[in-house]
Design a protein around this motif. Structure first.
Motif, short mmCIF file in Angstrom:
data_model
loop_
_atom_site.label_atom_id
_atom_site.label_comp_id
_atom_site.label_asym_id
_atom_site.label_seq_id
_atom_site.Cartn_x
_atom_site.Cartn_y
_atom_site.Cartn_z
N ILE A 118 0.66 4.80 3.23
CA ILE A 118 0.59 2.80 2.99
C ILE A 118 -0.17 2.55 3.44
N SER A 119 -1.23 2.59 3.84
CA SER A 119 -2.65 2.36 4.15
C SER A 119 -3.23 1.84 3.04
N VAL A 120 -2.86 2.96 2.27
CA VAL A 120 -4.35 3.36 0.60
C VAL A 120 -3.38 2.58 -0.07
N ALA A 121 -2.35 2.05 0.42
CA ALA A 121 -0.88 1.48 -0.85
C ALA A 121 -1.82 -0.50 -1.08
N THR A 122 -0.98 -0.41 -2.63
CA THR A 122 -1.52 -2.26 -2.24
C THR A 122 -0.59 -2.75 -1.83
N LYS A 123 -0.48 -4.32 -1.56
CA LYS A 123 0.88 -4.67 -0.55
C LYS A 123 1.87 -4.65 -1.67
N ILE A 126 4.01 -1.70 -2.36
CA ILE A 126 4.76 -1.59 -1.29
C ILE A 126 5.91 -2.15 -1.20
N ILE A 130 10.08 -1.12 -0.90
CA ILE A 130 10.46 -1.68 -0.24
C ILE A 130 11.44 -3.25 -0.58
#
Lengths: 186, 106
Positions: A118-123, A126, A130
């Motif tokens: 999650i920290s690596v992925a972009t907004k 994500i 979701i």
């Protein structure tokens, strides 16, 4: 040293004595979480904000109906959920439902690994994952992450058993890990 | 850890809020506070309830169901005789005699 007032105490002060300061404290504490939660239903920032407004206005109007026996949080989130569902009835939003979730149930979730993903992925990445979760999983995940609610409380809000809510959150995490994993993750 | 995962998710799902979010809310709140509360008190409800009941009562009791009128033959005859008698009251016996001169002119 004076203990800070709990949400229940603030709500009771507001309900019994029309203490607007107490109401504003609750408003500022929960406004961001309600917007995030509502976004999970509407996929539209402006509508999510409007629903957050409507939720607080209902809390203001129906303050006398607050039952001090119940926690303020479950009452607030229930109002927010119902306001969102009413809005969905009027303006249905269609999203693809994840079809490959059945065989994911047996997969365990390494939360540290998921946190890294999650920290690596972009907004946007994500949000895309979701937003394609089934509504029930999205609701449970949003409640779980936006507030320190127990699964008992989440169950009360969503009118499901605590175990069912736990399963929903677990499945959401599995899907997140699977879809965000890709070539970059494990 | 649970809390780390939650923080990461919140961080990545937080959208930019409108700059006037708070101002817009408090404006709506003022409208709610200033809305006239016509039926907020029990007394208002009681008075309006009584007034409604009175109007309904008057409307119900004032309504007369139409009654079917039947023709009463004997009453009709008696009425006709009474009318004729009252008309004849001012007429003398001589006037009633059709053989008198007045009527010979025909």
């Amino acid at each position: 040293m004076k203990m800070p007032l709990t949400d229940n105490q603030l709500m009771q002060m507001f309900a019994d004595h029309d203490d607007d300061v107490a109401f504003e404290r609750l408003y500022h504490k929960y406004k961001d979480a309600l917007i995030r939660f509502s976004y999970g239903y509407t996929f539209n920032q402006a509508r999510a904000e409007e629903i957050a407004h409507d939720t607080f206005l209902k809390v203001y109007r129906y303050k006398k109906k607050y039952d001090p026996e119940k926690t303020f949080r479950t009452w607030l989130w229930t109002i927010c959920k119902n306001t969102n569902l009413d809005a969905l009835d009027k303006n249905p939003v269609r999203r693809e439902e994840s079809l490959d979730q059945i065989h994911l149930d047996i997969v365990d979730v390494d939360e540290d690994a998921l946190t890294k993903l999650i920290s690596v992925a972009t907004k946007e990445e994500i949000a895309e994952v979701i937003n394609t979760l089934p509504l029930s999983q999205r609701e449970a995940l949003n409640l779980w992450m936006n507030d320190d609610l127990s699964f008992d409380e989440i169950g009360t809000i969503l009118e499901k058993s605590p175990q069912a809510c736990k399963n929903l959150v677990h499945r959401a995490k599995v899907i997140l890990k699977t879809k965000l994993g890709g070539p970059r993750g494990q | 850890m649970d809390s780390e995962l939650k923080k990461a998710l919140i961080n990545k799902t937080q959208n930019q809020k409108s700059p006037d979010f708070d101002a817009a809310f408090f404006e709506k709140l003022e409208k709610v506070k200033n809305r006239p509360k016509v039926f907020s008190g029990w007394l208002t409800w009681a008075i309006s309830g009584c007034a409604t009941l009175c109007v309904l009562f008057i409307a119900v009791t004032s309504y007369n169901t139409p009654v079917k009128r039947t023709f009463n033959h004997s009453e009709y005859i008696n009425s006709a005789i009474e009318i004729q008698n009252s008309l004849n009251e001012d007429v003398s016996v001589d006037d009633l005699d059709l053989t008198s001169k007045e009527y010979d002119e025909i």
